[in-house]
Design a protein around this motif. Structure first.
Motif, short mmCIF file in Angstrom:
data_model
loop_
_atom_site.label_atom_id
_atom_site.label_comp_id
_atom_site.label_asym_id
_atom_site.label_seq_id
_atom_site.Cartn_x
_atom_site.Cartn_y
_atom_site.Cartn_z
N VAL A 165 43.76 73.59 13.56
CA VAL A 165 42.62 72.68 13.65
C VAL A 165 43.02 71.28 13.24
N GLY A 166 43.81 71.19 12.17
CA GLY A 166 44.27 69.88 11.72
C GLY A 166 45.12 69.19 12.77
N GLN A 167 46.01 69.97 13.39
CA GLN A 167 46.86 69.40 14.43
C GLN A 167 46.03 68.94 15.63
N ALA A 168 45.05 69.75 16.00
CA ALA A 168 44.19 69.39 17.14
C ALA A 168 43.41 68.11 16.84
N ARG A 169 42.94 68.00 15.59
CA ARG A 169 42.18 66.80 15.22
C ARG A 169 43.08 65.57 15.27
N ARG A 170 44.31 65.74 14.79
CA ARG A 170 45.24 64.60 14.82
C ARG A 170 45.57 64.19 16.26
N ARG A 171 45.73 65.21 17.14
CA ARG A 171 46.00 64.89 18.54
C ARG A 171 44.82 64.14 19.17
N ALA A 172 43.61 64.61 18.85
CA ALA A 172 42.42 63.97 19.40
C ALA A 172 42.30 62.54 18.89
N ASN A 173 42.59 62.33 17.61
CA ASN A 173 42.53 60.98 17.05
C ASN A 173 43.56 60.07 17.71
N ALA A 174 44.75 60.61 17.95
CA ALA A 174 45.81 59.82 18.59
C ALA A 174 45.41 59.45 20.01
N GLU A 175 44.80 60.41 20.72
CA GLU A 175 44.37 60.13 22.09
C GLU A 175 43.31 59.04 22.12
N ARG A 176 42.37 59.11 21.16
CA ARG A 176 41.34 58.06 21.10
C ARG A 176 41.95 56.70 20.77
N ALA A 177 42.94 56.72 19.87
CA ALA A 177 43.59 55.46 19.49
C ALA A 177 44.33 54.86 20.68
N ILE A 178 44.99 55.71 21.46
CA ILE A 178 45.71 55.23 22.64
C ILE A 178 44.74 54.63 23.65
N GLU A 179 43.63 55.32 23.88
CA GLU A 179 42.64 54.83 24.83
C GLU A 179 42.07 53.50 24.37
N LEU A 180 41.78 53.41 23.07
CA LEU A 180 41.26 52.16 22.52
C LEU A 180 42.30 51.05 22.64
N GLY A 181 43.56 51.42 22.42
CA GLY A 181 44.63 50.44 22.54
C GLY A 181 44.72 49.88 23.96
N LYS A 182 44.55 50.75 24.95
CA LYS A 182 44.57 50.29 26.35
C LYS A 182 43.41 49.33 26.62
N GLN A 183 42.24 49.64 26.06
CA GLN A 183 41.09 48.76 26.25
C GLN A 183 41.32 47.41 25.58
N LEU A 184 41.94 47.44 24.40
CA LEU A 184 42.22 46.19 23.69
C LEU A 184 43.20 45.32 24.47
N ILE A 185 44.21 45.97 25.04
CA ILE A 185 45.18 45.22 25.84
C ILE A 185 44.49 44.56 27.03
N ALA A 186 43.61 45.31 27.68
CA ALA A 186 42.90 44.77 28.84
C ALA A 186 42.01 43.60 28.43
N ILE A 187 41.34 43.71 27.28
CA ILE A 187 40.47 42.63 26.81
C ILE A 187 41.30 41.39 26.49
N ARG A 188 42.41 41.60 25.80
CA ARG A 188 43.26 40.45 25.44
C ARG A 188 43.76 39.73 26.70
N ASP A 189 44.14 40.51 27.71
CA ASP A 189 44.66 39.90 28.93
C ASP A 189 43.58 39.11 29.68
N GLU A 190 42.30 39.50 29.50
CA GLU A 190 41.22 38.83 30.21
C GLU A 190 40.72 37.58 29.49
N LEU A 191 40.96 37.52 28.16
CA LEU A 191 40.45 36.40 27.38
C LEU A 191 41.28 35.14 27.62
N PRO A 192 40.62 33.98 27.60
CA PRO A 192 41.36 32.72 27.71
C PRO A 192 42.30 32.54 26.52
N HIS A 193 43.29 31.72 26.70
CA HIS A 193 44.26 31.46 25.64
C HIS A 193 43.55 30.91 24.40
N GLY A 194 43.88 31.49 23.23
CA GLY A 194 43.29 31.03 21.97
C GLY A 194 42.03 31.76 21.57
#
Length: 209
Positions: free
Chosen positions: A154-183
């Protein structure tokens, strides 16, 4: 003249607050007229064994009203037949006897009087109940063991799920940063409620995925 064995039996019964009444008296709860049977059990199997018999019948729920020849011998037989239960799991042994409907069982067995030996029939019926309780205990242990073994999974599954959510959030953050104007990226991060270190970690995980 009262024998030494009978003196011992009467003394032990007094300890367990079991009154010995004459054979022509119908025993009430906490009374018995099976003095001869008690003496036979003590003489044959010793004081320690007899005390276990008395403990089983006199200190479990409702059974101090059922101390007669058949129940005494049945308990004696079961104690001898199941030493691992009595010696190693004494508290459970007594708890099981709390659950056994001894009165109804004895009443049912009594219907076989003249066809089946009361002592043996009663011991068999009680033994069946005791085996059921023992099986329940083993099943509960297996369940507890299974749950315990599942905890790391259960602990391993929870850690995997947390990592997957973090990766997905990271992808969204990258997309937001790329869309924002400089600064505008750092001000956006400050308003997001996430620390800059957390944002960087999520984005790093997304790139590595």
């Amino acid at each position: 003249m009262v024998s030494e064995i009978e003196v011992t039996v009467r003394a032990i019964c007094a300890e367990y607050e079991v009154e010995i009444v004459p054979g022509n008296v119908f025993p009430m709860p906490g009374q018995t007229r099976a003095i001869a049977t008690m003496c036979q059990i003590l003489a044959k199997h010793g004081e320690g064994h007899f005390r276990l018999v008395m403990t089983t019948l006199s200190e479990t729920r409702g059974n101090n009203a059922l101390i007669d020849q058949a129940s005494l011998w049945a308990v004696s037989d079961l104690i001898r037949a199941c030493p691992e239960w009595v010696d190693q799991r004494t508290s459970e042994w007594l708890e099981w006897w709390d659950r056994i409907p001894l009165g109804p069982i004895m009443a049912t067995i009594n219907q076989l009087r003249g066809f089946s030996h009361q002592r043996h029939a009663l011991a068999g019926a009680i033994y069946y109940r005791l085996c059921t309780f023992s099986d329940e205990r083993l099943a509960a242990q297996d369940t507890a063991s299974t749950i315990k073994n599942k905890v790391p999974e259960v602990g391993q599954a929870r850690r995997r799920a947390n990592a997957e959510r973090a990766i997905e959030l990271g992808k969204q953050l990258i997309a937001i940063r790329d869309e924002l104007p400089h600064g505008h990226w750092l001000p956006w991060v400050e308003k997001s409620g996430l620390s800059y270190g957390t944002v960087q970690r999520y984005m790093k995980m997304a790139r590595a995925a």
